[in-house]
Motif scaffolding. Structure first.
Motif, PDB file in Angstrom:
ATOM      1  N   SER A  11     -74.407 -21.199  33.464  1.00  0.00           N
ATOM      2  CA  SER A  11     -75.405 -22.103  32.884  1.00  0.00           C
ATOM      3  C   SER A  11     -76.799 -21.496  32.928  1.00  0.00           C
ATOM      4  O   SER A  11     -77.585 -21.652  31.977  1.00  0.00           O
ATOM      5  CB  SER A  11     -75.399 -23.444  33.633  1.00  0.00           C
ATOM      6  OG  SER A  11     -74.148 -24.078  33.519  1.00  0.00           O
ATOM      7  N   GLN A  40     -77.018 -28.554  29.718  1.00  0.00           N
ATOM      8  CA  GLN A  40     -75.813 -27.957  30.304  1.00  0.00           C
ATOM      9  C   GLN A  40     -76.050 -27.545  31.758  1.00  0.00           C
ATOM     10  O   GLN A  40     -75.171 -27.699  32.616  1.00  0.00           O
ATOM     11  CB  GLN A  40     -75.377 -26.758  29.467  1.00  0.00           C
ATOM     12  CG  GLN A  40     -74.869 -27.136  28.082  1.00  0.00           C
ATOM     13  CD  GLN A  40     -74.772 -25.947  27.149  1.00  0.00           C
ATOM     14  OE1 GLN A  40     -74.836 -24.792  27.591  1.00  0.00           O
ATOM     15  NE2 GLN A  40     -74.633 -26.203  25.853  1.00  0.00           N
ATOM     16  N   GLU A  77     -75.918 -30.655  33.889  1.00  0.00           N
ATOM     17  CA  GLU A  77     -74.535 -31.102  34.086  1.00  0.00           C
ATOM     18  C   GLU A  77     -73.815 -30.217  35.095  1.00  0.00           C
ATOM     19  O   GLU A  77     -73.052 -30.713  35.945  1.00  0.00           O
ATOM     20  CB  GLU A  77     -73.806 -31.099  32.743  1.00  0.00           C
ATOM     21  CG  GLU A  77     -74.322 -32.177  31.782  1.00  0.00           C
ATOM     22  CD  GLU A  77     -73.774 -32.014  30.372  1.00  0.00           C
ATOM     23  OE1 GLU A  77     -73.011 -31.045  30.135  1.00  0.00           O
ATOM     24  OE2 GLU A  77     -74.118 -32.844  29.505  1.00  0.00           O
ATOM     25  N   ALA A  78     -74.032 -28.908  35.034  1.00  0.00           N
ATOM     26  CA  ALA A  78     -73.410 -28.008  36.003  1.00  0.00           C
ATOM     27  C   ALA A  78     -73.937 -28.283  37.407  1.00  0.00           C
ATOM     28  O   ALA A  78     -73.176 -28.264  38.393  1.00  0.00           O
ATOM     29  CB  ALA A  78     -73.678 -26.558  35.601  1.00  0.00           C
ATOM     30  N   ASP A 128     -75.111 -31.153  38.502  1.00  0.00           N
ATOM     31  CA  ASP A 128     -74.543 -32.429  38.950  1.00  0.00           C
ATOM     32  C   ASP A 128     -73.169 -32.226  39.584  1.00  0.00           C
ATOM     33  O   ASP A 128     -72.829 -32.877  40.583  1.00  0.00           O
ATOM     34  CB  ASP A 128     -74.393 -33.385  37.757  1.00  0.00           C
ATOM     35  CG  ASP A 128     -75.733 -33.882  37.225  1.00  0.00           C
ATOM     36  OD1 ASP A 128     -76.742 -33.748  37.939  1.00  0.00           O
ATOM     37  OD2 ASP A 128     -75.759 -34.398  36.092  1.00  0.00           O
ATOM     38  N   THR A 129     -72.377 -31.340  39.011  1.00  0.00           N
ATOM     39  CA  THR A 129     -70.996 -31.139  39.454  1.00  0.00           C
ATOM     40  C   THR A 129     -70.925 -30.593  40.874  1.00  0.00           C
ATOM     41  O   THR A 129     -70.014 -30.945  41.638  1.00  0.00           O
ATOM     42  CB  THR A 129     -70.277 -30.184  38.488  1.00  0.00           C
ATOM     43  OG1 THR A 129     -70.316 -30.728  37.172  1.00  0.00           O
ATOM     44  CG2 THR A 129     -68.834 -29.971  38.894  1.00  0.00           C
ATOM     45  N   ILE A 130     -71.871 -29.743  41.239  1.00  0.00           N
ATOM     46  CA  ILE A 130     -71.799 -29.087  42.552  1.00  0.00           C
ATOM     47  C   ILE A 130     -72.995 -29.423  43.437  1.00  0.00           C
ATOM     48  O   ILE A 130     -73.276 -28.725  44.406  1.00  0.00           O
ATOM     49  CB  ILE A 130     -71.685 -27.548  42.384  1.00  0.00           C
ATOM     50  CG1 ILE A 130     -72.877 -26.978  41.590  1.00  0.00           C
ATOM     51  CG2 ILE A 130     -70.372 -27.191  41.715  1.00  0.00           C
ATOM     52  CD1 ILE A 130     -72.890 -25.456  41.555  1.00  0.00           C
ATOM     53  N   GLU A 131     -73.698 -30.518  43.117  1.00  0.00           N
ATOM     54  CA  GLU A 131     -74.907 -30.868  43.862  1.00  0.00           C
ATOM     55  C   GLU A 131     -74.652 -31.011  45.360  1.00  0.00           C
ATOM     56  O   GLU A 131     -75.440 -30.525  46.189  1.00  0.00           O
ATOM     57  CB  GLU A 131     -75.504 -32.166  43.313  1.00  0.00           C
ATOM     58  CG  GLU A 131     -76.753 -32.616  44.067  1.00  0.00           C
ATOM     59  CD  GLU A 131     -77.318 -33.910  43.526  1.00  0.00           C
ATOM     60  OE1 GLU A 131     -78.109 -34.541  44.252  1.00  0.00           O
ATOM     61  OE2 GLU A 131     -76.986 -34.311  42.386  1.00  0.00           O
TER      62      GLU A 131
END
Length: 301
Positions: free
Chosen positions: A199, A221, A224-225, A227-230
């Motif tokens: 990203s 993007q 969103e990436a 958010d996934t691994i926050e």
């Protein structure tokens, strides 16, 4: 996406510094150093001889993993040319009557021998820019060198009348929201850069191309990436590290004249010493510099 970062931001571990060190391919800054091309021996000797320089190195210790990895740099040709441009601003101010109103606020510490210049420069960095005779040439010199090298200059939140005037001169390209890691150390940022690499690469390519639609898509993007691994990015790993939190920044991309800092400073100084305000809002005929202004989402403008 190669950027120039003001050493005041690096010293303060500001949002601008944290965002730049996460987002950019390479970050160039200015390290106060002996005036001739410094070696590791010169820097070590300066740290022993000048307490303010040693204190500054300690203040930068949080970012040292990024310097060791070659992502951040305060040495080499680019950094030395930045330092030369900073010192050269004293002559520009003295010789150009457009900037005459800032002359009463200037002194020659940047041009003094190492023991005087290092103490003054390091001391002001540690005070977050209390002396306009240091902070103004530093910002103006970085812009001038960045224009020559094609670097994107990172700016933090405007915190004075002069910086508000300066940022008011920016010809805006686009504005996007991006996440960053608040209070993160260098090792944490290295891990985040690796985890978010696809990203981040897309975001950097879009910024390099100066393409509005792609910058907006890539920032979405990236969010969103993130958010996934926050949870993993912010997970405590070191008892000595400050608590790392997710931050959200508004990043404004745009262009302004490479002498905008001097023109804004002159206009602000005129309000103090009297005299005409000057045409600070008009683009001059100097080179343009690309810039990104980082402002924490929700911060007052």
């Amino acid at each position: 996406m190669n950027v120039a970062l003001n050493p005041y931001d690096l010293t303060a571990r500001s949002e601008a510094a944290l965002a730049a060190l996460l987002l950019a391919d390479r970050v160039w800054t200015v390290m106060p150093s002996p005036q001739r091309a410094p070696s590791a021996v010169d820097i070590g000797r300066a740290a022993m001889d000048e307490p303010a320089f040693a204190e500054l190195l300690n203040a930068w210790s949080w970012a040292m993993p990024l310097f060791s990895a070659g992502i951040a740099s305060g040495a080499g040709d680019v950094a030395q040319d930045m330092l030369a441009a900073i010192r050269g601003m004293l002559g520009v101010i003295e010789q150009n009557d457009r900037f005459a109103s800032v002359r009463p606020f200037m002194h020659q510490a940047l041009a003094e021998p190492d023991e005087v210049y290092l103490r003054a420069f390091c001391g002001d960095l540690l005070r977050s820019g209390a002396d306009p005779a240091m902070a103004l040439p530093v910002s103006a010199g970085i812009d001038a060198a960045a224009a020559d090298y094609g670097l994107l200059v990172v700016r933090g939140e405007a915190c004075s009348h002069a910086t508000r005037l300066e940022q008011g001169m920016i010809r805006e390209l686009t504005r996007v929201a991006v996440p960053f890691l608040s209070q993160a150390g260098g090792q944490r940022l290295l891990a985040a850069r690796a985890d978010l690499e696809p990203s981040l690469d897309a975001f950097r390519d879009a910024v390099n191309g100066w393409r509005v639609g792609e910058i907006r898509d890539a920032s979405q993007q990236l969010t969103e990436a993130f958010d996934t691994i926050e949870a993993e990015l912010c997970r405590p790993t070191d008892a000595d590290e400050p608590r790392v939190l997710r931050g959200q920044a508004v990043v404004t991309f745009g262009e302004l004249s490479a002498d905008a800092v001097l023109r804004a400073g002159a206009a602000a100084a005129s309000a103090v010493v009297g005299g005409p305000p000057g045409a600070h809002g008009v683009h001059s005929d100097t080179l343009l510099v690309r810039t990104m202004v980082v402002r924490r989402l929700g911060a007052r403008r």
